[in-house]
Design a protein around this motif. Sequence first.
Motif, PDB file in Angstrom:
ATOM      1  N   ILE A  77       0.819  -1.215   0.000  1.00  0.00           N
ATOM      2  CA  ILE A  77       0.000   0.000   0.000  1.00  0.00           C
ATOM      3  C   ILE A  77       0.851   1.261   0.000  1.00  0.00           C
ATOM      4  CG2 ILE A  77      -1.767   1.299   1.251  1.00  0.00           C
ATOM      5  CD1 ILE A  77      -2.926  -1.274   2.228  1.00  0.00           C
ATOM      6  N   LEU A  78       1.803   1.360   0.923  1.00  0.00           N
ATOM      7  CA  LEU A  78       2.585   2.593   1.032  1.00  0.00           C
ATOM      8  C   LEU A  78       3.526   2.781  -0.149  1.00  0.00           C
ATOM      9  CD1 LEU A  78       3.471   2.757   4.826  1.00  0.00           C
ATOM     10  CD2 LEU A  78       1.657   3.939   3.595  1.00  0.00           C
ATOM     11  N   TRP A  79       4.085   1.689  -0.674  1.00  0.00           N
ATOM     12  CA  TRP A  79       4.995   1.840  -1.805  1.00  0.00           C
ATOM     13  C   TRP A  79       4.281   1.665  -3.140  1.00  0.00           C
ATOM     14  CZ3 TRP A  79       9.097   3.747  -3.910  1.00  0.00           C
ATOM     15  CH2 TRP A  79       9.571   3.222  -5.116  1.00  0.00           C
ATOM     16  N   GLN A  80       3.773   0.468  -3.417  1.00  0.00           N
ATOM     17  CA  GLN A  80       3.240   0.176  -4.747  1.00  0.00           C
ATOM     18  C   GLN A  80       2.023   1.027  -5.093  1.00  0.00           C
ATOM     19  OE1 GLN A  80       2.468  -4.020  -5.325  1.00  0.00           O
ATOM     20  NE2 GLN A  80       4.533  -4.406  -6.047  1.00  0.00           N
ATOM     21  N   ALA A 156       7.557   7.031  -1.697  1.00  0.00           N
ATOM     22  CA  ALA A 156       6.701   6.507  -2.765  1.00  0.00           C
ATOM     23  C   ALA A 156       5.937   7.627  -3.462  1.00  0.00           C
ATOM     24  CB  ALA A 156       5.732   5.480  -2.189  1.00  0.00           C
ATOM     25  N   SER A 157       5.431   8.588  -2.703  1.00  0.00           N
ATOM     26  CA  SER A 157       4.712   9.716  -3.299  1.00  0.00           C
ATOM     27  C   SER A 157       5.614  10.503  -4.233  1.00  0.00           C
ATOM     28  CB  SER A 157       4.163  10.634  -2.202  1.00  0.00           C
ATOM     29  OG  SER A 157       3.280   9.945  -1.338  1.00  0.00           O
ATOM     30  N   SER A 158       6.846  10.740  -3.810  1.00  0.00           N
ATOM     31  CA  SER A 158       7.789  11.509  -4.620  1.00  0.00           C
ATOM     32  C   SER A 158       8.186  10.760  -5.884  1.00  0.00           C
ATOM     33  CB  SER A 158       9.031  11.843  -3.783  1.00  0.00           C
ATOM     34  OG  SER A 158       8.686  12.553  -2.619  1.00  0.00           O
ATOM     35  N   VAL A 159       8.453   9.454  -5.750  1.00  0.00           N
ATOM     36  CA  VAL A 159       8.800   8.652  -6.923  1.00  0.00           C
ATOM     37  C   VAL A 159       7.626   8.608  -7.897  1.00  0.00           C
ATOM     38  CG1 VAL A 159       9.402   6.335  -7.720  1.00  0.00           C
ATOM     39  CG2 VAL A 159      10.508   7.277  -5.698  1.00  0.00           C
TER      40      VAL A 159
END
Length: 260
Positions: A77-80, A156-159
């Motif tokens: 959830i947080l990354w993908q 994750a948001s920045s990427v």
Amino acid sequence: MRARSAFSIQKDVIFAIFVREMNAKFSSYTFGNVWLVLEPLLMIVMFIVLFGLRGRGEFGYVAPPIFVFAAFLPFKILWQLTMRQNMGAVSGARGLMGFRQVRLFDVFMAHSFLQGCLFLVVGLLMGLALYWFGFDATPRDPLLLLAWCAVLWLFASSVGILACVASQFAREIEKVISMIQMPLLFISAVFFPMTMVPEPYRTILAWNPLVHAMELIREAWFPVYVSPVADGFYLFLWTIGAMALAMSSYRLSWQRILAQ
């Protein structure tokens, strides 16, 4: 009537987009949202089958269900999902750009906040389910755990923002990023602790910032786990660098993106 500040307007815009995305997500794709809970549950069942419910499958410090829960849920959830939602934000934001108060950055923020809230809700439900079946999934240090989860969420948001900007100039980037998500799942220490990895592979895998995120989350969650590679400063550097690149690229390219 006193004029509203720019911050007050932006806050209300982000909240409105957040509610819009939440209604669209939970009203149209019921089974898709149930899958947010079912997927970690199926992973836990798989680990129970492979390693046993207790005893020899405890990795020396924690039962397999809690081990999977502690790493797979943040990664999923947080990354993908956070990164994927921001990467595809432009296609879903076209209709909102007709409102002069709405900016593309507001859409990024709303998507990120939605995934962060989903993580907290799904994590609470899964934790209660594990407790019901006799597993204590209480973190050793809840505040430290939330802090490292927040760093992973920001990364994750920045990427995702950076990938969104880059994909407007080369659409193949979206396909490449989607293709590497499955390999990342297996090389980011999601299904194994780094204490099980021998050298020199441990040092090679430690170049991946997601490994440090998973290991730092484990250290904050499990009472006796000490990672051989976890480095919070290294993860901070990657997060700050990704945020700087994302904000810079967005600032330079947002008008061109919306004009396409």
